[in-house]
Design a protein around this motif. Structure first.
Motif, PDB file in Angstrom:
ATOM      1  N   ILE A 230       0.778  -1.243  -0.002  1.00 25.37           N
ATOM      2  CA  ILE A 230       0.021   0.056  -0.034  1.00 25.37           C
ATOM      3  C   ILE A 230       0.821   1.172   0.124  1.00 25.37           C
ATOM      4  CG2 ILE A 230      -1.540   1.464   1.309  1.00 25.37           C
ATOM      5  CD1 ILE A 230      -2.771  -1.328   2.250  1.00 25.37           C
ATOM      6  N   VAL A 231       1.837   1.153   0.963  1.00 25.17           N
ATOM      7  CA  VAL A 231       2.824   2.575   0.966  1.00 25.17           C
ATOM      8  C   VAL A 231       3.785   2.787  -0.401  1.00 25.17           C
ATOM      9  CG1 VAL A 231       4.567   3.483   2.278  1.00 25.17           C
ATOM     10  CG2 VAL A 231       2.701   2.230   3.395  1.00 25.17           C
ATOM     11  N   ASP A 232       3.965   1.494  -0.876  1.00 22.29           N
ATOM     12  CA  ASP A 232       4.609   1.483  -2.205  1.00 22.29           C
ATOM     13  C   ASP A 232       3.845   2.030  -3.306  1.00 22.29           C
ATOM     14  OD1 ASP A 232       7.001   0.554  -0.986  1.00 22.29           O
ATOM     15  OD2 ASP A 232       6.791  -1.356  -1.607  1.00 22.29           O
ATOM     16  N   ARG A 233       2.731   1.857  -3.259  1.00 25.00           N
ATOM     17  CA  ARG A 233       1.857   2.087  -4.509  1.00 25.00           C
ATOM     18  C   ARG A 233       1.320   3.504  -4.288  1.00 25.00           C
ATOM     19  NH1 ARG A 233      -1.432  -0.739  -8.186  1.00 25.00           N
ATOM     20  NH2 ARG A 233      -2.383   0.907  -9.781  1.00 25.00           N
ATOM     21  N   TYR A 234       1.009   4.032  -2.971  1.00 25.15           N
ATOM     22  CA  TYR A 234       0.179   5.102  -2.995  1.00 25.15           C
ATOM     23  C   TYR A 234       1.092   6.425  -2.004  1.00 25.15           C
ATOM     24  CZ  TYR A 234      -3.544   1.830  -4.016  1.00 25.15           C
ATOM     25  OH  TYR A 234      -4.430   1.093  -4.850  1.00 25.15           O
ATOM     26  N   GLY A 235       2.027   5.827  -1.848  1.00 23.91           N
ATOM     27  CA  GLY A 235       2.845   6.780  -0.757  1.00 23.91           C
ATOM     28  C   GLY A 235       3.203   8.235  -1.286  1.00 23.91           C
ATOM     29  N   SER A 236       3.361   8.245  -2.804  1.00 27.65           N
ATOM     30  CA  SER A 236       3.896   9.489  -3.382  1.00 27.65           C
ATOM     31  C   SER A 236       2.396  10.399  -3.776  1.00 27.65           C
ATOM     32  CB  SER A 236       4.506   9.143  -4.643  1.00 27.65           C
ATOM     33  OG  SER A 236       3.525   8.524  -5.621  1.00 27.65           O
ATOM     34  N   ASP A 237       1.194   9.955  -3.519  1.00 30.90           N
ATOM     35  CA  ASP A 237       0.140  10.542  -3.682  1.00 30.90           C
ATOM     36  C   ASP A 237      -0.615  10.910  -2.271  1.00 30.90           C
ATOM     37  OD1 ASP A 237      -2.662  11.329  -4.208  1.00 30.90           O
ATOM     38  OD2 ASP A 237      -2.779  10.245  -5.944  1.00 30.90           O
ATOM     39  N   PRO A 238      -0.358  11.986  -1.934  1.00 30.62           N
ATOM     40  CA  PRO A 238      -0.989  12.283  -0.314  1.00 30.62           C
ATOM     41  C   PRO A 238      -2.306  11.983  -0.276  1.00 30.62           C
ATOM     42  CG  PRO A 238       0.455  14.198  -1.042  1.00 30.62           C
ATOM     43  CD  PRO A 238       0.324  13.275  -2.348  1.00 30.62           C
ATOM     44  N   GLU A 239      -3.408  12.297  -1.180  1.00 29.43           N
ATOM     45  CA  GLU A 239      -4.717  12.179  -0.904  1.00 29.43           C
ATOM     46  C   GLU A 239      -5.029  10.526  -0.915  1.00 29.43           C
ATOM     47  OE1 GLU A 239      -8.441  12.466   0.425  1.00 29.43           O
ATOM     48  OE2 GLU A 239      -6.989  14.028   0.094  1.00 29.43           O
ATOM     49  N   MET A 241      -2.789   8.070  -0.369  1.00 20.10           N
ATOM     50  CA  MET A 241      -2.332   7.415   0.864  1.00 20.10           C
ATOM     51  C   MET A 241      -3.107   7.819   1.994  1.00 20.10           C
ATOM     52  SD  MET A 241       0.163   5.592   1.771  1.00 20.10           S
ATOM     53  CE  MET A 241      -0.151   4.835   3.367  1.00 20.10           C
ATOM     54  N   MET A 242      -3.495   8.933   2.244  1.00 21.14           N
ATOM     55  CA  MET A 242      -4.673   9.122   3.266  1.00 21.14           C
ATOM     56  C   MET A 242      -5.684   8.263   3.361  1.00 21.14           C
ATOM     57  SD  MET A 242      -6.500  12.640   4.624  1.00 21.14           S
ATOM     58  CE  MET A 242      -5.133  13.131   5.752  1.00 21.14           C
ATOM     59  N   GLN A 243      -6.394   7.943   2.186  1.00 17.16           N
ATOM     60  CA  GLN A 243      -7.445   7.139   2.038  1.00 17.16           C
ATOM     61  C   GLN A 243      -7.137   5.733   2.263  1.00 17.16           C
ATOM     62  OE1 GLN A 243      -9.361   6.901  -1.901  1.00 17.16           O
ATOM     63  NE2 GLN A 243     -11.295   7.417  -0.991  1.00 17.16           N
ATOM     64  N   ALA A 244      -6.159   5.169   1.517  1.00 11.81           N
ATOM     65  CA  ALA A 244      -5.410   3.803   2.151  1.00 11.81           C
ATOM     66  C   ALA A 244      -5.176   3.724   3.387  1.00 11.81           C
ATOM     67  CB  ALA A 244      -4.199   3.561   0.841  1.00 11.81           C
ATOM     68  N   GLY A 245      -4.481   4.659   3.927  1.00 12.79           N
ATOM     69  CA  GLY A 245      -4.232   4.526   5.390  1.00 12.79           C
ATOM     70  C   GLY A 245      -5.461   4.426   6.210  1.00 12.79           C
ATOM     71  N   ILE A 246      -6.478   5.136   6.017  1.00 10.95           N
ATOM     72  CA  ILE A 246      -7.258   5.153   6.782  1.00 10.95           C
ATOM     73  C   ILE A 246      -8.210   3.949   6.690  1.00 10.95           C
ATOM     74  CG2 ILE A 246      -9.707   6.182   7.222  1.00 10.95           C
ATOM     75  CD1 ILE A 246      -8.302   8.915   6.734  1.00 10.95           C
ATOM     76  N   ALA A 247      -8.278   3.468   5.539  1.00 11.61           N
ATOM     77  CA  ALA A 247      -9.181   1.976   4.952  1.00 11.61           C
ATOM     78  C   ALA A 247      -8.348   0.920   5.824  1.00 11.61           C
ATOM     79  CB  ALA A 247      -9.046   1.926   3.553  1.00 11.61           C
ATOM     80  N   TYR A 248      -7.059   1.118   5.796  1.00 12.70           N
ATOM     81  CA  TYR A 248      -6.146  -0.102   6.442  1.00 12.70           C
ATOM     82  C   TYR A 248      -6.374  -0.207   7.874  1.00 12.70           C
ATOM     83  CZ  TYR A 248      -2.349  -3.451   7.502  1.00 12.70           C
ATOM     84  OH  TYR A 248      -1.691  -4.591   7.831  1.00 12.70           O
ATOM     85  N   ALA A 249      -6.378   1.245   8.604  1.00  9.11           N
ATOM     86  CA  ALA A 249      -6.586   0.752   9.955  1.00  9.11           C
ATOM     87  C   ALA A 249      -8.048   0.658  10.457  1.00  9.11           C
ATOM     88  CB  ALA A 249      -6.505   2.413  10.416  1.00  9.11           C
TER      89      ALA A 249
END
Length: 287
Positions: A230-239, A241-249
């Motif tokens: 997830i971090v590798d795929r979305y880490g360079s896109d702030p929005e 990454m935020m969406q993915a990080g919240i979904a993971y949590a």
């Protein structure tokens, strides 16, 4: 209200951590963020405490606001490793005066070059015993599903955890973790070691790639491959990454509740938007 009573209630408990400002100039901005998170009506909110008690006044003030102005139970952190006994006594008296009855008792990080042998407190268990003697506090402590970084091994770590429980710690909140199976295994081993108090799961939503290095430095938490991808795929896109990080949590939290973990504490980093999205995602589950 005492945190232990909330944790032992029949419905799942979701709470958030906030941290005080380092200086008075930032107090109002922090207070505004705290008010937004409190408006979400979490079960409780915890307020962190600077090394050596450097922000202890802010911690007590914000905790009092959370309770008195926003109507949410507050849990005040207290660290002891570089605090004098007199400082700890003064802080406990301040908390009592402000009506704060919930304390998370921590050793705290060792300052570089610090001589632990000369400290008034060497371990969190000593602080727990001290607080217990000084008032009718509900005392929580920290635990590490992957063992404390300074511990010799996991069995030694559990022995120290049992000492904290024996001194009067009524619940434990975990360090962040990213694989729920690690927590389930830890709970099983803790119960086998005779630790019977509730264990609150600490979850950190990672919403930007820069957090990863800090997380690894602080906790040494194992990062599952699905999380790394997830971090590798979305880490360079702030929005994204935020969406993915919240979904993971959120997925972590839902799984924890589904498997009988009674309480989850979210390290929300003073970010109301993260707290709001997570609360919305699990609103029916904790209702």
């Amino acid at each position: 209200m005492k945190i232990i009573d909330l944790i032992k209630s029949p419905k799942p408990t979701l709470s958030f951590e906030v941290f005080p400002p380092k200086t008075s100039q930032n107090f109002e901005s922090v207070r505004a963020a705290v008010e937004e998170i409190a408006a979400l009506r979490p079960a409780f909110m915890s307020v962190t405490y600077g090394a050596g008690g450097g922000t202890s006044d802010f911690t007590a003030d914000i905790a009092a606001d959370i309770q008195d102005k926003f109507g949410v139970p507050a849990l005040a952190h207290m660290t002891c490793v570089s605090s004098s006994r007199e400082k700890v006594h003064a802080v406990t008296e301040t908390l009592k005066a402000k009506g704060i009855t919930n304390v998370l008792a921590l050793r705290g990080d060792l300052p570089q070059g610090f001589d632990l042998s000369a400290a008034d407190y060497r371990y969190a268990s000593e602080l727990i015993a001290e607080i217990k003697e000084r008032g009718d506090f509900c005392i929580g402590g920290a635990c590490y599903p992957e063992a404390h970084p300074e511990s010799e091994d996991s069995m030694t770590d559990l022995r120290h955890l049992k000492e904290k429980a024996d001194q009067g710690c009524e619940f434990f909140t975990t360090q962040m973790f990213f694989d729920n199976s690690i927590l389930y295994n830890f709970i099983y081993r803790a119960r086998a070691a005779g630790i019977t108090v509730p264990i609150v799961a600490g979850v950190m939503p990672v919403t930007n790639a820069a957090q990863i290095k800090r997380i690894m430095a602080i906790s040494g938490s194992a990062l599952p491959q699905r999380f790394v991808r997830i971090v590798d795929r979305y880490g360079s896109d702030p929005e994204a990454m935020m969406q993915a990080g919240i979904a993971y949590a959120t997925a972590q939290i839902i799984d924890l509740f589904a498997n009988g973990v009674p309480a989850v504490h979210v390290y929300s980093m003073n970010k109301p938007e993260i707290a709001r999205r997570i609360m919305e995602n699990v609103s029916s589950i904790i209702a």
